[in-house]
Design an enzyme around this catalytic site. Structure first.
Site, short mmCIF file in Angstrom:
data_model
loop_
_atom_site.label_atom_id
_atom_site.label_comp_id
_atom_site.label_asym_id
_atom_site.label_seq_id
_atom_site.Cartn_x
_atom_site.Cartn_y
_atom_site.Cartn_z
N TYR A 33 0.81 -1.14 -0.03
CA TYR A 33 0.07 0.05 -0.10
C TYR A 33 0.96 1.20 -0.06
O TYR A 33 2.08 1.30 0.17
CB TYR A 33 -1.03 0.09 1.29
CG TYR A 33 -0.30 0.28 2.51
CD1 TYR A 33 0.52 -0.60 3.17
CD2 TYR A 33 -0.53 1.54 3.05
CE1 TYR A 33 1.21 -0.21 4.41
CE2 TYR A 33 0.02 1.93 4.20
CZ TYR A 33 0.85 1.02 4.83
OH TYR A 33 1.31 1.49 6.13
N ARG A 52 7.95 3.96 -5.08
CA ARG A 52 8.02 3.10 -3.87
C ARG A 52 7.21 2.01 -3.75
O ARG A 52 7.76 0.85 -3.60
CB ARG A 52 7.90 3.80 -2.75
CG ARG A 52 8.27 3.00 -1.36
CD ARG A 52 8.21 3.93 -0.18
NE ARG A 52 6.88 4.30 0.23
CZ ARG A 52 6.64 5.34 1.28
NH1 ARG A 52 7.51 5.52 2.21
NH2 ARG A 52 5.33 5.59 1.35
N ARG A 100 -7.19 -20.81 -0.89
CA ARG A 100 -6.18 -20.46 0.31
C ARG A 100 -5.18 -21.51 0.12
O ARG A 100 -5.11 -22.69 0.28
CB ARG A 100 -6.83 -20.59 1.71
CG ARG A 100 -5.66 -20.12 2.70
CD ARG A 100 -6.09 -20.15 4.12
NE ARG A 100 -5.26 -19.78 5.07
CZ ARG A 100 -4.25 -20.56 5.49
NH1 ARG A 100 -4.01 -22.04 5.21
NH2 ARG A 100 -3.48 -20.27 6.30
N LYS A 147 6.40 -1.93 1.82
CA LYS A 147 5.19 -1.18 2.43
C LYS A 147 4.15 -2.05 2.07
O LYS A 147 3.13 -1.91 1.63
CB LYS A 147 4.93 0.16 1.81
CG LYS A 147 4.03 0.99 2.95
CD LYS A 147 4.03 2.55 2.34
CE LYS A 147 3.18 3.58 3.00
NZ LYS A 147 3.33 3.32 4.42
N GLU A 179 12.90 3.16 13.40
CA GLU A 179 12.09 4.19 12.84
C GLU A 179 10.99 4.07 13.97
O GLU A 179 11.32 3.53 15.06
CB GLU A 179 11.41 3.82 11.74
CG GLU A 179 10.91 2.36 11.56
CD GLU A 179 10.19 2.21 10.08
OE1 GLU A 179 9.90 3.17 9.26
OE2 GLU A 179 9.91 0.90 9.70
N LEU A 203 11.20 1.91 6.65
CA LEU A 203 10.53 2.15 5.22
C LEU A 203 11.28 3.23 4.82
O LEU A 203 11.30 4.28 5.81
CB LEU A 203 8.93 2.19 5.67
CG LEU A 203 8.47 2.70 4.59
CD1 LEU A 203 7.98 1.38 3.68
CD2 LEU A 203 6.85 3.52 4.88
#
Ligand code: PDD
Length: 289
Positions: A33, A52, A100, A147, A179, A203
């Site tokens: 995302y 990114r 799945r 991300k 971070e 990130l």
């Protein structure tokens, strides 16, 4: 006006957007995302966010279902179709719907979801008084540069901070700052801005890069290097940055004051540079409109 979102090729009200339960985003957190800040209807550093996202997609071996121009068009349409001038546009791509099985499906179609929310910037009080943070052990995985929507560890860490009445948890791995649970970290010591290197443990924040670019242009001294825990505890100033927090001063760390317990002069300088930059981008956007 109700909130309009984009799902797999169509614009629709948020309340009508549905994803099948076998979507791998739901079952495995198998997706990536972006959160793109928008000011006066102009996205900030959109190309960098899209680049990114491409890096995240490459890292999870998922082909990008859209070209950069298509992403730009959809983000533009979402901004236009929603009511607010300042927005946070959320973009998510998952590996799609399949029976799945942890191994990748041969022929699933990626799920593409885009929504806008009103931008919830930090309050004036948070900026003027600073915010509290805690420290916590960084127990996330070894690919924090992706991300990923698999954010369970970040949720647990952010919740720890919330329970302590704090806005963030600054994370420590092997005795060094990585971070924070939803933002990047800077400290200031003797007038020098210090931030950890961009490696797989963090990130690569778009706001982090923007803050560093603004600092470089203003000839403020910067050091990008590993930050041991004691430097965090001895810092004159600490800042956190993200697309929604912009750059925010931290004035208590684990309940103790940072520096003199007030947002520092370097923060004031950076906040000014950041706001000037936003205003400049918005003016440039208006000139193109
Ligand atoms: N989070 N580090 C982490 C773990 C983050 O989740 C974020 C952003 C950042 C800052 O990146 P950027 O400057 O590109 O926003 C750093 C977003 C805003 C979120 O998950 O809502």
């Amino acid at each position: 006006m109700s909130q309009t979102v984009y799902l797999n090729g169509e614009f629709m009200p948020l309340t009508e957007a549905r994803v099948p339960v076998l979507d791998r985003g739901f079952i495995f957190g198998d997706g990536v995302y972006e959160v793109i800040p928008v000011y006066a209807r102009v996205p900030l550093r959109l190309a960098e966010h899209l680049a990114r996202m491409q890096n995240s997609l490459n890292a999870i071996h998922l082909r990008n279902p859209l070209a950069a121009e298509e992403w730009t068009r959809i983000v533009g349409q979402i901004i236009e179709r929603n009511a607010w001038d300042d927005q946070a546009v959320y973009v998510q791509v998952t590996r799609g719907v399949a029976p799945r099985d942890q191994a990748f499906p041969a022929d699933a179609t990626p799920t593409v979801f885009v929504m806008a929310n009103p931008m919830s910037k930090p309050s004036a009080e948070q900026r003027e008084r600073g915010v509290g943070v805690i420290t916590a052990e960084d127990f996330r995985w070894q690919r924090c540069d992706i991300k990923s929507v698999s954010l369970l560890a970040n949720c647990l860490l952010r919740q720890l901070a919330a329970e302590a009445g704090c806005v963030e948890a600054i994370l420590l791995r092997d005795g060094h700052v990585t971070e924070a649970s939803t933002s990047n970290v800077f400290l200031v010591k003797n007038g020098v801005i210090v931030s950890p290197p961009k490696d797989r443990r963090i990130l690569p924040g778009i706001t982090l890069d923007l803050v560093l670019d603004l600092a470089r242009n203003a000839k403020l001294p910067i050091e990008i290097r590993p930050v041991p825990e004691h430097e965090l505890r001895e810092a004159d100033e600490i800042w956190v940055s993200s697309s929604t927090k912009e750059v925010l001063p931290v004035t208590t760390l684990d309940g103790k004051p940072v520096g003199n317990g007030k947002p520092g002069p370097m923060y004031a300088r950076m906040y000014g540079l950041y706001q000037d930059h936003k205003a400049q981008i918005a003016r440039a956007g208006a000139a193109h409109a």
